[in-house]
Write a protein that holds these residues in place. Sequence first.
Motif, PDB file in Angstrom:
ATOM      1  N   GLN A 144     -13.691   0.597 -35.831  1.00  0.00           N
ATOM      2  CA  GLN A 144     -14.612   1.003 -34.782  1.00  0.00           C
ATOM      3  C   GLN A 144     -14.068   2.188 -33.998  1.00  0.00           C
ATOM      4  N   LYS A 145     -14.986   3.085 -33.653  1.00  0.00           N
ATOM      5  CA  LYS A 145     -14.673   4.169 -32.728  1.00  0.00           C
ATOM      6  C   LYS A 145     -15.064   3.661 -31.339  1.00  0.00           C
ATOM      7  N   ILE A 146     -14.074   3.531 -30.464  1.00  0.00           N
ATOM      8  CA  ILE A 146     -14.254   2.955 -29.147  1.00  0.00           C
ATOM      9  C   ILE A 146     -14.256   4.068 -28.103  1.00  0.00           C
ATOM     10  N   LYS A 147     -15.276   4.087 -27.275  1.00  0.00           N
ATOM     11  CA  LYS A 147     -15.271   4.950 -26.099  1.00  0.00           C
ATOM     12  C   LYS A 147     -14.846   4.061 -24.943  1.00  0.00           C
ATOM     13  N   ALA A 148     -13.726   4.383 -24.338  1.00  0.00           N
ATOM     14  CA  ALA A 148     -13.178   3.576 -23.251  1.00  0.00           C
ATOM     15  C   ALA A 148     -13.283   4.319 -21.929  1.00  0.00           C
ATOM     16  N   GLN A 149     -13.616   3.584 -20.889  1.00  0.00           N
ATOM     17  CA  GLN A 149     -13.597   4.123 -19.536  1.00  0.00           C
ATOM     18  C   GLN A 149     -12.546   3.369 -18.744  1.00  0.00           C
ATOM     19  N   ILE A 150     -11.705   4.127 -18.065  1.00  0.00           N
ATOM     20  CA  ILE A 150     -10.624   3.561 -17.279  1.00  0.00           C
ATOM     21  C   ILE A 150     -10.958   3.798 -15.809  1.00  0.00           C
ATOM     22  N   GLN A 151     -11.150   2.716 -15.089  1.00  0.00           N
ATOM     23  CA  GLN A 151     -11.457   2.798 -13.660  1.00  0.00           C
ATOM     24  C   GLN A 151     -10.152   2.658 -12.894  1.00  0.00           C
ATOM     25  N   VAL A 152      -9.848   3.662 -12.092  1.00  0.00           N
ATOM     26  CA  VAL A 152      -8.636   3.677 -11.279  1.00  0.00           C
ATOM     27  C   VAL A 152      -9.071   3.612  -9.819  1.00  0.00           C
ATOM     28  N   ARG A 153      -8.737   2.514  -9.165  1.00  0.00           N
ATOM     29  CA  ARG A 153      -9.062   2.357  -7.739  1.00  0.00           C
ATOM     30  C   ARG A 153      -7.750   2.435  -6.976  1.00  0.00           C
ATOM     31  N   VAL A 154      -7.662   3.419  -6.095  1.00  0.00           N
ATOM     32  CA  VAL A 154      -6.453   3.639  -5.315  1.00  0.00           C
ATOM     33  C   VAL A 154      -6.771   3.321  -3.858  1.00  0.00           C
ATOM     34  N   ALA A 155      -6.030   2.377  -3.285  1.00  0.00           N
ATOM     35  CA  ALA A 155      -6.305   1.918  -1.928  1.00  0.00           C
ATOM     36  C   ALA A 155      -5.155   2.300  -0.992  1.00  0.00           C
ATOM     37  N   PHE A 156      -5.539   2.735   0.188  1.00  0.00           N
ATOM     38  CA  PHE A 156      -4.599   3.109   1.245  1.00  0.00           C
ATOM     39  C   PHE A 156      -4.992   2.365   2.515  1.00  0.00           C
ATOM     40  N   GLN A 157      -4.007   2.014   3.313  1.00  0.00           N
ATOM     41  CA  GLN A 157      -4.326   1.522   4.642  1.00  0.00           C
ATOM     42  C   GLN A 157      -4.806   2.717   5.448  1.00  0.00           C
ATOM     43  N   SER A 158      -5.723   2.474   6.342  1.00  0.00           N
ATOM     44  CA  SER A 158      -6.295   3.565   7.124  1.00  0.00           C
ATOM     45  C   SER A 158      -5.185   4.403   7.744  1.00  0.00           C
ATOM     46  N   GLY A 159      -5.261   5.705   7.507  1.00  0.00           N
ATOM     47  CA  GLY A 159      -4.208   6.599   7.990  1.00  0.00           C
ATOM     48  C   GLY A 159      -4.608   7.410   9.196  1.00  0.00           C
ATOM     49  N   GLY A 160      -5.784   7.210   9.710  1.00  0.00           N
ATOM     50  CA  GLY A 160      -6.219   7.982  10.863  1.00  0.00           C
ATOM     51  C   GLY A 160      -7.317   8.957  10.485  1.00  0.00           C
ATOM     52  N   SER A 161      -7.647   9.786  11.434  1.00  0.00           N
ATOM     53  CA  SER A 161      -8.765  10.713  11.285  1.00  0.00           C
ATOM     54  C   SER A 161      -8.341  12.009  10.602  1.00  0.00           C
ATOM     55  N   PHE A 178       0.845  -1.203   0.000  1.00  0.00           N
ATOM     56  CA  PHE A 178       0.000   0.000   0.000  1.00  0.00           C
ATOM     57  C   PHE A 178       0.870   1.239   0.000  1.00  0.00           C
ATOM     58  N   PRO A 179       0.431   2.316  -0.629  1.00  0.00           N
ATOM     59  CA  PRO A 179      -0.810   2.388  -1.409  1.00  0.00           C
ATOM     60  C   PRO A 179      -0.681   1.564  -2.681  1.00  0.00           C
ATOM     61  N   CYS A 180      -1.821   1.140  -3.200  1.00  0.00           N
ATOM     62  CA  CYS A 180      -1.830   0.397  -4.453  1.00  0.00           C
ATOM     63  C   CYS A 180      -2.860   1.009  -5.394  1.00  0.00           C
ATOM     64  N   CYS A 181      -2.673   0.730  -6.673  1.00  0.00           N
ATOM     65  CA  CYS A 181      -3.571   1.260  -7.694  1.00  0.00           C
ATOM     66  C   CYS A 181      -4.002   0.103  -8.589  1.00  0.00           C
ATOM     67  N   LEU A 182      -5.305  -0.124  -8.665  1.00  0.00           N
ATOM     68  CA  LEU A 182      -5.875  -1.174  -9.503  1.00  0.00           C
ATOM     69  C   LEU A 182      -6.602  -0.511 -10.665  1.00  0.00           C
ATOM     70  N   ILE A 183      -6.356  -1.004 -11.866  1.00  0.00           N
ATOM     71  CA  ILE A 183      -6.905  -0.372 -13.066  1.00  0.00           C
ATOM     72  C   ILE A 183      -7.733  -1.387 -13.837  1.00  0.00           C
ATOM     73  N   ASP A 184      -8.891  -0.946 -14.309  1.00  0.00           N
ATOM     74  CA  ASP A 184      -9.761  -1.774 -15.139  1.00  0.00           C
ATOM     75  C   ASP A 184     -10.232  -0.911 -16.306  1.00  0.00           C
ATOM     76  N   ILE A 185     -10.392  -1.522 -17.464  1.00  0.00           N
ATOM     77  CA  ILE A 185     -10.810  -0.793 -18.666  1.00  0.00           C
ATOM     78  C   ILE A 185     -12.064  -1.444 -19.218  1.00  0.00           C
ATOM     79  N   SER A 186     -13.048  -0.602 -19.555  1.00  0.00           N
ATOM     80  CA  SER A 186     -14.268  -1.105 -20.196  1.00  0.00           C
ATOM     81  C   SER A 186     -14.548  -0.269 -21.437  1.00  0.00           C
ATOM     82  N   TYR A 187     -15.334  -0.845 -22.345  1.00  0.00           N
ATOM     83  CA  TYR A 187     -15.743  -0.176 -23.578  1.00  0.00           C
ATOM     84  C   TYR A 187     -17.255  -0.029 -23.567  1.00  0.00           C
ATOM     85  N   PRO A 188     -17.798   1.030 -22.961  1.00  0.00           N
ATOM     86  CA  PRO A 188     -19.249   1.178 -22.883  1.00  0.00           C
ATOM     87  C   PRO A 188     -19.912   1.507 -24.222  1.00  0.00           C
TER      88      PRO A 188
END
Length: 106
Positions: free
Chosen positions: A23-40, A3-13
Motif C-alpha cells: 500500500q501507498k500510505i499518505k500520512a498526516q502528522i499532527q504536531v501540537r505544541v503547548a506553552f504556558q501563557s507567556g504574556g502579551s 512545558f513547553p510540550c509537544c504532542l504528536i498524532d499520526i493519521s492515514y487519510p
Amino acid sequence: MAFPCCLIDISYPSCETHMGGRQKIKAQIQVRVAFQSGGSTNAAAPKLVREHALRCMDTLDKIHEALQWWNGGNLFNPMRRLRGAPEKRADDLKVYNVIYETEFMD
C-alpha cells in the motif's frame, strides 16, 4: 506535564493498494505544541514581556526546521507542512497545531 510540550498524532487519510498487496500510505502528522501563557505580544506590552511571550515562536521555528523535508533516513518521502494555526482555548495555555504530510510504501 512539563512545558513547553509537544504532542504528536499520526493519521492515514489515504491508503492505495498496489500490486502484491503493498500500500501507498499518505500520512498526516499532527504536531501540537503547548506553552504556558507567556504574556502579551501586543505593541503596548512592555518590551521584556513581549519578548518573553514571543519565545514560543522560536521553539516553533526549531520544530519546523527539524521536520520540514525530513525523510527519516529515506524511510518515507520528505515531510512537508500543510497548515498551522493556534488553537482557541479557554485556559491559560497557548497551543499551536501544525500538520505535516508524507507518503510511504507499506
